[in-house]
Design a protein around this motif. Structure first.
Motif, mmCIF file in Angstrom:
data_model
loop_
_atom_site.group_PDB
_atom_site.id
_atom_site.type_symbol
_atom_site.label_atom_id
_atom_site.label_comp_id
_atom_site.label_asym_id
_atom_site.label_seq_id
_atom_site.Cartn_x
_atom_site.Cartn_y
_atom_site.Cartn_z
ATOM 1 N N GLU A 23 0.430 -0.739 -0.061
ATOM 2 C CA GLU A 23 0.049 0.194 -0.253
ATOM 3 C C GLU A 23 0.605 0.681 -0.128
ATOM 4 O OE1 GLU A 23 -4.065 1.807 2.878
ATOM 5 O OE2 GLU A 23 -2.454 0.616 3.497
ATOM 6 N N SER A 33 0.515 -6.902 2.369
ATOM 7 C CA SER A 33 -0.162 -7.952 2.341
ATOM 8 C C SER A 33 -0.618 -9.194 0.566
ATOM 9 C CB SER A 33 -1.650 -7.379 2.124
ATOM 10 O OG SER A 33 -2.180 -6.300 1.555
ATOM 11 N N ASN A 35 -3.027 -11.118 -0.245
ATOM 12 C CA ASN A 35 -3.661 -10.737 -1.274
ATOM 13 C C ASN A 35 -4.405 -9.012 -0.932
ATOM 14 O OD1 ASN A 35 -4.416 -12.723 -1.729
ATOM 15 N ND2 ASN A 35 -5.018 -13.417 0.574
ATOM 16 N N PRO A 37 -6.951 -5.881 0.128
ATOM 17 C CA PRO A 37 -7.359 -5.737 0.894
ATOM 18 C C PRO A 37 -8.707 -5.341 0.535
ATOM 19 C CG PRO A 37 -5.180 -5.147 1.107
ATOM 20 C CD PRO A 37 -5.540 -5.148 -0.431
ATOM 21 N N ASN A 38 -8.468 -4.225 -0.335
ATOM 22 C CA ASN A 38 -9.358 -2.997 -0.760
ATOM 23 C C ASN A 38 -9.539 -3.370 -2.831
ATOM 24 O OD1 ASN A 38 -10.499 -1.023 -2.434
ATOM 25 N ND2 ASN A 38 -9.847 0.083 -1.017
#
Length: 382
Positions: A23, A33, A35, A37-38
């Motif tokens: 991010e 992460s 995967n 997240p958004n």
């Protein structure tokens, strides 16, 4: 709006991870992460590529036909912007041994303008000299050599808006011990260089607070089995960093490997010592007051002595991996986190960690530079 970088591999502060998503939030690193997240977030897709921290060059004199000693604000900006093509996002503009008057002017100019450069970020000044020894003068001008002066350092700090981060000296010079203690109290990192010191003299300097050996093997007393000298001290003393120039001209790969094995790759700092001919065609240039010829990838004085380098830090990373003496993760660390740690700026740069400025580079799996980002914005594309 937050965005995410997708890539095959990420060289994070504590580990290598990936594939996954990193991010970028308000110009700073967020969390990594596996995967996304958004689902609605913007994704910058670097499939198959590697993401590493922006490189940190703590010893560089010039680039793109400009030298720090030119005392020229525009030249400083050209160097700063040019370094993005080398994967460098933070650097210490490095002076040469010169007259006190010129050094006064140069540090004042950098101190007044370091926040205004538009490329790689200036994190402070490295004063390479003028407190050196003639025997290992390298491309430093001996007519300006002298004993360490606390008064001069105070003046340089004042003129530079307290932006001196690092200063190099020869530990055998008179007054070195008191000077080192003073500098360290002022939070200036003391480095040892251009010196014929014995092992014991180097050890005493480290005990007083010196913590970096400058371009190890070059410009210093060598390793002998009865007198280990500066090189032996760089390899053997505890809690110090050792700089090294990995261009294939300054140090044989086997010697570089020996240093890394002795010192440890967490405490070995890759630097360029690049002069104004970096990023330029071969030919004739200047380093301070000396003419330099750049030929066959090396910069030399008329005497044949090496005069800095034309090395780009991204190439040093690639070289040590190709020489088989470091993994990609180790090479990247030695050119980013280790240099930042060596001058205590690792809270600002040299790592991918949540909350840090999103200064990073995009590499191919063979370590070719694809892009350089500052504060989460792409500023250079190969």
């Amino acid at each position: 709006m937050n965005k995410f970088i997708f890539a095959e591999k990420f060289f994070l502060e504590a580990m290598v991870a990936g594939p996954g998503f990193l991010e970028i939030r308000d110009g700073k690193f967020g969390a990594f992460s596996k995967n996304l997240p958004n689902e609605s977030a913007e994704i910058i897709d670097y499939t198959g590529k590697w993401i590493a921290p922006g490189l940190v060059d703590t010893h560089i004199h010039g680039f793109k036909n400009h030298d720090i000693m030119d005392h020229d604000v525009e030249g400083l900006n050209v160097i700063s912007e040019g370094l993005l093509s080398c994967g460098v996002t933070s650097f210490l503009p490095t002076t040469l041994t010169s007259s006190t008057e010129l050094l006064n002017q140069v540090v004042e100019m950098i101190g007044a303008n370091f926040t205004k450069v538009k490329g790689a970020k200036i994190k402070g000044i490295f004063l390479e000299g003028p407190f050196f020894t003639e025997k290992h003068k390298g491309a430093q001008n001996t007519k300006y050599f002298g004993d360490p002066s606390i008064d001069k350092l105070k003046k340089w700090q004042e003129l530079s808006n307290h932006s001196i981060k690092k200063i190099a000296l020869a530990p055998e010079r008179k007054g070195a011990a008191e000077f080192i203690e003073y500098a360290v109290r002022e939070e200036i990192t003391v480095a040892l260089a251009h010196s014929d010191a014995t092992y014991e003299e180097a050890k005493q300097a480290v005990e007083k607070g010196a913590s970096i050996f400058v371009h190890t093997f070059n410009g210093m007393s060598g390793l002998h089995h009865r007198e280990p000298g500066m090189v032996g001290a760089a390899m053997n003393l505890k809690d110090v960093f050792a700089e090294i120039i990995c261009d294939g001209h300054h140090v044989h790969p086997a010697a570089a490997n020996i240093l890394m094995n002795c010192r440890g790759r967490k405490k070995t700092v890759m630097v360029t010592d690049c002069m104004m001919a970096g990023g330029m065609p071969e030919g004739h240039y200047q380093l301070g007051e000396f003419p330099v010829e750049v030929k066959n990838g090396a910069a030399r004085l008329e005497s044949g002595s090496l005069a800095g380098s034309i090395l780009q830090l991204k190439d040093a990373v690639k070289n040590v991996v190709e020489w088989g003496i470091a993994t990609p993760a180790e090479a990247i660390y030695m050119a980013s986190t280790a240099p930042a740690k060596s001058v205590q700026i690792d809270d600002e740069c040299g790592k991918i960690a949540e909350g840090c400025a999103a200064d990073f580079i995009v590499l191919t799996p063979v370590l070719d530079l694809t892009a350089t980002y500052l504060d989460g914005v792409c500023r250079y594309q190969a």
